[in-house]
Design an enzyme around this catalytic site. Structure first.
Site, PDB file in Angstrom:
ATOM      1  CD  GLU A 258      -2.884  -1.232   0.497  1.00  0.00           C
ATOM      2  OE1 GLU A 258      -3.147  -0.202  -0.156  1.00  0.00           O
ATOM      3  OE2 GLU A 258      -3.500  -2.292   0.368  1.00  0.00           O
ATOM      4  CB  CYS A 297      -2.671   6.367   2.530  1.00  0.00           C
ATOM      5  SG  CYS A 297      -3.955   5.525   3.459  1.00  0.00           S
TER       6      CYS A 297
HETATM    7  P1  NAP Z   1       8.432   5.020   4.290  1.00  0.00           P
HETATM    8  O1  NAP Z   1       9.535   5.926   4.574  1.00  0.00           O
HETATM    9  O2  NAP Z   1       8.439   4.293   3.013  1.00  0.00           O
HETATM   10  O3  NAP Z   1       8.399   4.006   5.497  1.00  0.00           O
HETATM   11  C1  NAP Z   1       7.410   3.025   5.583  1.00  0.00           C
HETATM   12  C2  NAP Z   1       7.869   1.926   6.502  1.00  0.00           C
HETATM   13  O4  NAP Z   1       8.961   1.224   5.899  1.00  0.00           O
HETATM   14  C3  NAP Z   1       8.384   2.413   7.841  1.00  0.00           C
HETATM   15  O5  NAP Z   1       7.992   1.507   8.833  1.00  0.00           O
HETATM   16  C4  NAP Z   1       9.873   2.381   7.651  1.00  0.00           C
HETATM   17  O6  NAP Z   1      10.576   2.264   8.848  1.00  0.00           O
HETATM   18  C5  NAP Z   1      10.022   1.144   6.821  1.00  0.00           C
HETATM   19  N1  NAP Z   1      11.257   1.032   6.096  1.00  0.00           N
HETATM   20  C6  NAP Z   1      11.933   1.987   5.433  1.00  0.00           C
HETATM   21  N2  NAP Z   1      13.039   1.462   4.877  1.00  0.00           N
HETATM   22  C7  NAP Z   1      13.072   0.157   5.211  1.00  0.00           C
HETATM   23  C8  NAP Z   1      13.964  -0.907   4.958  1.00  0.00           C
HETATM   24  N3  NAP Z   1      15.044  -0.744   4.224  1.00  0.00           N
HETATM   25  N4  NAP Z   1      13.686  -2.121   5.463  1.00  0.00           N
HETATM   26  C9  NAP Z   1      12.594  -2.316   6.215  1.00  0.00           C
HETATM   27  N5  NAP Z   1      11.708  -1.340   6.490  1.00  0.00           N
HETATM   28  C10 NAP Z   1      11.939  -0.116   5.991  1.00  0.00           C
HETATM   29  O7  NAP Z   1       7.040   5.754   4.382  1.00  0.00           O
HETATM   30  P2  NAP Z   1       6.508   6.728   5.522  1.00  0.00           P
HETATM   31  O8  NAP Z   1       7.221   8.021   5.375  1.00  0.00           O
HETATM   32  O9  NAP Z   1       6.507   6.073   6.861  1.00  0.00           O
HETATM   33  O10 NAP Z   1       4.989   6.885   5.118  1.00  0.00           O
HETATM   34  C11 NAP Z   1       4.535   7.830   4.191  1.00  0.00           C
HETATM   35  C12 NAP Z   1       4.137   7.175   2.927  1.00  0.00           C
HETATM   36  O11 NAP Z   1       3.272   6.105   3.180  1.00  0.00           O
HETATM   37  C13 NAP Z   1       3.376   8.082   2.014  1.00  0.00           C
HETATM   38  O12 NAP Z   1       3.917   7.997   0.736  1.00  0.00           O
HETATM   39  C14 NAP Z   1       1.965   7.532   2.011  1.00  0.00           C
HETATM   40  O13 NAP Z   1       1.286   7.704   0.821  1.00  0.00           O
HETATM   41  C15 NAP Z   1       2.167   6.105   2.289  1.00  0.00           C
HETATM   42  N6  NAP Z   1       1.016   5.548   2.951  1.00  0.00           N
HETATM   43  C16 NAP Z   1       0.227   4.689   2.247  1.00  0.00           C
HETATM   44  C17 NAP Z   1      -0.862   4.115   2.854  1.00  0.00           C
HETATM   45  C18 NAP Z   1      -1.731   3.154   2.116  1.00  0.00           C
HETATM   46  O14 NAP Z   1      -2.553   2.495   2.742  1.00  0.00           O
HETATM   47  N7  NAP Z   1      -1.597   3.018   0.833  1.00  0.00           N
HETATM   48  C19 NAP Z   1      -1.154   4.421   4.171  1.00  0.00           C
HETATM   49  C20 NAP Z   1      -0.346   5.306   4.857  1.00  0.00           C
HETATM   50  C21 NAP Z   1       0.751   5.857   4.220  1.00  0.00           C
HETATM   51  P3  NAP Z   1      11.335   3.504   9.497  1.00  0.00           P
HETATM   52  O15 NAP Z   1      10.320   4.484   9.884  1.00  0.00           O
HETATM   53  O16 NAP Z   1      11.999   2.890  10.678  1.00  0.00           O
HETATM   54  O17 NAP Z   1      12.281   4.018   8.481  1.00  0.00           O
END
Ligand code: NAP
Length: 676
Positions: A258, A297
């Site tokens: 997602e 999101c």
């Molecule tokens: P993100 O930076 O991609 O992080 C998402 C998750 O992935 C976090 O738990 C992060 O942990 C983890 N992560 C990052 N790098 C990783 C790696 N190399 N290995 C394992 N885990 C890793 O996104 P975000 O900034 O938290 O969220 C914002 C984004 O989420 C937006 O683009 C939004 O559109 C999207 N979103 C989508 C939905 C949906 O249902 N489609 C819902 C909510 C948000 P860390 O925080 O520890 O880095």
């Protein structure tokens, strides 16, 4: 202020932060607030614990037992939600944001608990669809079944919903019978940690069914295999990196994503100023921009309105956004809190600058806005920002840049085909809404845009009072979207549970299918009970137990009596010649309902006994007409049993009516509630 130590929960132990821990700052003050992460976390031990301890414990339980467990957990969380609210303010969320994240998460768990009880069996095998006839005589049949995966589900969540984000994945996972390791985004993991503590301390979860990683995952994903699932929510960039890891590809590890989404809302051409739809549109869009400071999101990033209404909508929306009080989320008057971190604020400003290359900012100035009760410079505050793009056909950024904050762009469209073309330029979104009172507009959009969106939300004066909001994913409905949105699918009721199970096609004889599915399949052995089945209690009845009744002749007097008595004097029962002209009947025939009534008269046992009530009929079919002089007899077989509580359970009976020539006249499933 002392720094909170946010632990992980690994292999039954709480592990405090250690080497490699990251610092988390308060969204409101920007001050260091907590620390999380430990490079020494033994991720292999966590996986082993889930696979070898949690999984077997969950798979021992039936779907109903797991559903009851979910209900108990949700109740427990509901009783303790205040503590979650108190902590969650620090993420910048207001009390009404908490209702979405915390109450929404708990509510989602309740819905899965209820669906598990109502729509899944009190057994270990879920039957997916009906029996398929694979042979002429019915001795070889097919059935799809689902059983839980025997690995572990790793849930990686985004920062914006620390509670809902976890629970919306956890509920279907546990209901399926699969243990979970949850990894929240570090920025808000302290709220998730508290929620996990509440669940663990409740003692309601078997050991090994829930573990938590606060901070980095280490190399956990490189240790996954074919029975494991990754369910990821976050940015497209991270999703791509994780899902393309060689281990994930080599082992065909299920990967649900997602990710980003350029959601849109369309104002219907009918919804001009002065209509309830116009006001509704302005209200919904403004709410979507400001809830969770736009870090949702499903938030509306693109606003499509008829070209002639661009200035009306801009004006109305700006007036509404101007009333939004920004500030300390703990204050009652605050309508919009802070973004989760100053890093996130910076990211939004950079994305807004990209939008500004194609669109003009018409509301909200990040250099000049008021913040109440908090330090504007220290906290991660931003004002709502509205852009207007004059050339949506040639623009690119407005359709592909997600500023994950209170930012949205308004664009004009000429007609509905043009609106569809523009809304689909997001190349896959979680949700698009249409505010219209014109069903034809709705239909045109559904056909033209359905393939590009995971959810289409229509609203107007008829539904607005009870509608749930453009931005609310509901546990009953699918959440996810194609293309840019990640191509994943979550929730959607039992569909969401399937992501954690394997669907297997079973082929075999009726006897084999009955044994596997614990649901009697016609052709399987019939069991003769020691007494009339209506005299036997729920627990005494066995699957396949069958009763054959004596025959009963249907007379013309019966048909006429039934017609007069009920008022059903339809010509097929009353007029021989008219009935003969009908292609289905040889002449006057008995009412189908008369046959059902006679069937009941043949099979019931009249005395007070364990059958408490007849609760309905399913799948009723009349196959062959019955004429005066024919006789019918009934076969009644226990098809399926579903315990409801300690007092009674539902018995589904397979009923067939046959005539004197053994031809099938009618077939249905009868439902009764039987004392336990
Ligand atoms: P993100 O930076 O991609 O992080 C998402 C998750 O992935 C976090 O738990 C992060 O942990 C983890 N992560 C990052 N790098 C990783 C790696 N190399 N290995 C394992 N885990 C890793 O996104 P975000 O900034 O938290 O969220 C914002 C984004 O989420 C937006 O683009 C939004 O559109 C999207 N979103 C989508 C939905 C949906 O249902 N489609 C819902 C909510 C948000 P860390 O925080 O520890 O880095």
């Amino acid at each position: 202020m002392s720094i909170l130590q946010i632990s992980s929960f690994a292999a039954g132990q709480w592990v405090t932060p250690g080497a490699g821990a990251r610092t988390i700052s308060s969204a409101i003050t920007g001050e260091p607030f907590a620390t999380a992460g430990n490079d020494a976390l033994d991720v292999q031990a966590m996986l082993d614990y889930a696979r070898n301890v949690g999984g077997p414990a969950l798979r021992e339980m039936t779907f109903h037992e797991r559903a009851k467990m979910l209900k108990a957990i949700a109740t427990h969380l509901g009783q303790n939600k205040r503590a979650l609210y108190d902590l969650s303010f620090e993420t910048g969320a207001t009390q009404s944001d908490h209702l979405i994240d915390i109450d929404g998460g708990i509510g989602t768990m309740f819905v899965f608990a209820s669906k598990g009880r109502r729509e899944m069996p009190d057994g270990h095998v879920y039957l997916d669809g009906d029996v398929e006839q694979l042979s002429r005589n019915g001795t070889f049949l097919g059935q799809h079944i689902c059983t839980p995966l025997q690995g572990v589900a790793v849930h990686i969540n985004a920062f914006n919903f620390p509670v809902w984000g976890m629970l919306e994945k956890l509920a279907p996972t546990l209901l399926a019978g699969v243990p979970a390791i949850v990894k929240p985004a570090t920025n808000s993991c302290y709220v998730t940690e508290l929620c996990v503590r509440l669940m663990i301390d409740s003692g309601l979860l078997p050991d090994g069914t829930l573990q938590l990683v606060s901070g980095g995952l280490g190399d956990m994903l490189d240790r996954l295999g074919m029975q494991d699932v990754v369910s990821f929510t976050g940015s497209a960039e991270t999703a791509l990196k994780l899902r393309s890891a060689p281990v994930i590809l080599e082992n065909s590890v299920r990967f649900v994503a997602e990710q980003d989404s350029l959601n849109a809302s369309i104002l219907g051409p009918d919804a001009v100023p002065g209509t309830p739809e116009f006001d509704l549109f302005v209200k919904e869009v403004s709410r979507e921009i400001t809830t969770k400071a736009g870090q949702k999101c499903t938030a509306i990033r693109r606003i499509f309105v008829p070209e002639t209404l661009v200035s009306d909508v801009t004006e109305a929306l700006s007036a509404r956004l101007a009333k939004v009080t920004i500030g300390d989320p703990r204050k009652e008057n605050t309508r919009m809190g802070a973004l989760v971190s100053n890093g996130q604020k910076q990211d939004v400003l950079e994305k807004a600058a990209l939008l500004a290359t194609e669109a003009k900012r018409v509301f909200g100035d990040p250099e000049n806005f008021e913040v109440v009760g908090a330090d504007k410079e220290q906290g991660a505050f931003l004002p709502p920002m509205l852009f207007h793009c004059e050339n949506p056909d040639t623009a690119k950024r407005v359709h592909d840049t997600e500023a994950f904050g209170p930012v949205s762009t308004i664009m004009g469209y000429r007609d509905i085909p043009h609106a569809i073309e523009l809304v689909n330029k997001g190349m896959g979104s979680l949700v698009a809404s249409v505010i219209t009172y014109d069903p034809e507009v709705a239909r045109e959009v559904a056909i033209g845009a359905g393939a590009y969106h995971g959810r289409l939300y229509f609203n107007n004066r008829d539904s607005m009072k009870e509608s749930t909001g453009h931005g609310s994913p509901l546990p009953h409905m699918v959440h996810g979207g194609p293309g840019r949105a990640g191509g994943g699918e979550e929730m959607g009721g039992v569909r969401g549970v399937m992501h954690y199970m394997q669907r297997t096609a079973i082929q075999g004889s009726p006897e084999i299918l009955t044994a596997i599915g614990q649901k009697w399949v016609p052709g399987a052995a019939e069991v003769k009970g020691s007494a009339h089945p209506f005299t036997r209690r729920y627990g005494e009845l066995s699957i396949g137990e069958t009763l054959y009744t004596e025959p009963r002749v249907v007379s013309l007097a019966d048909i006429e009596h039934f017609a007069e008595f009920t008022g059903d004097t339809f010509y097929a029962h009353m007029d021989d010649e008219a009935a003969e002209r009908n292609p289905f009947f040889p002449g006057r025939v008995a009412h189908g309902y008369l046959l059902l009534s006679f069937a009941a008269g043949l099979f019931v046992e009249p005395n007070e006994g364990p059958v408490l009530a007849n609760t309905g009929l399913d799948n009723l079919r009349f196959m062959k007409p019955v004429v005066a002089g024919d006789s019918i007899n009934v076969r009644l077989t226990v098809k399926k049993k579903t315990k409801r509580n300690d007092e009674y359970g539902e018995v589904r009976w397979h009923v067939t009516l046959t005539n004197q020539d053994s031809e099938l006249v009618a077939e249905y499933e009868l439902l009764t509630m039987n004392a336990y």
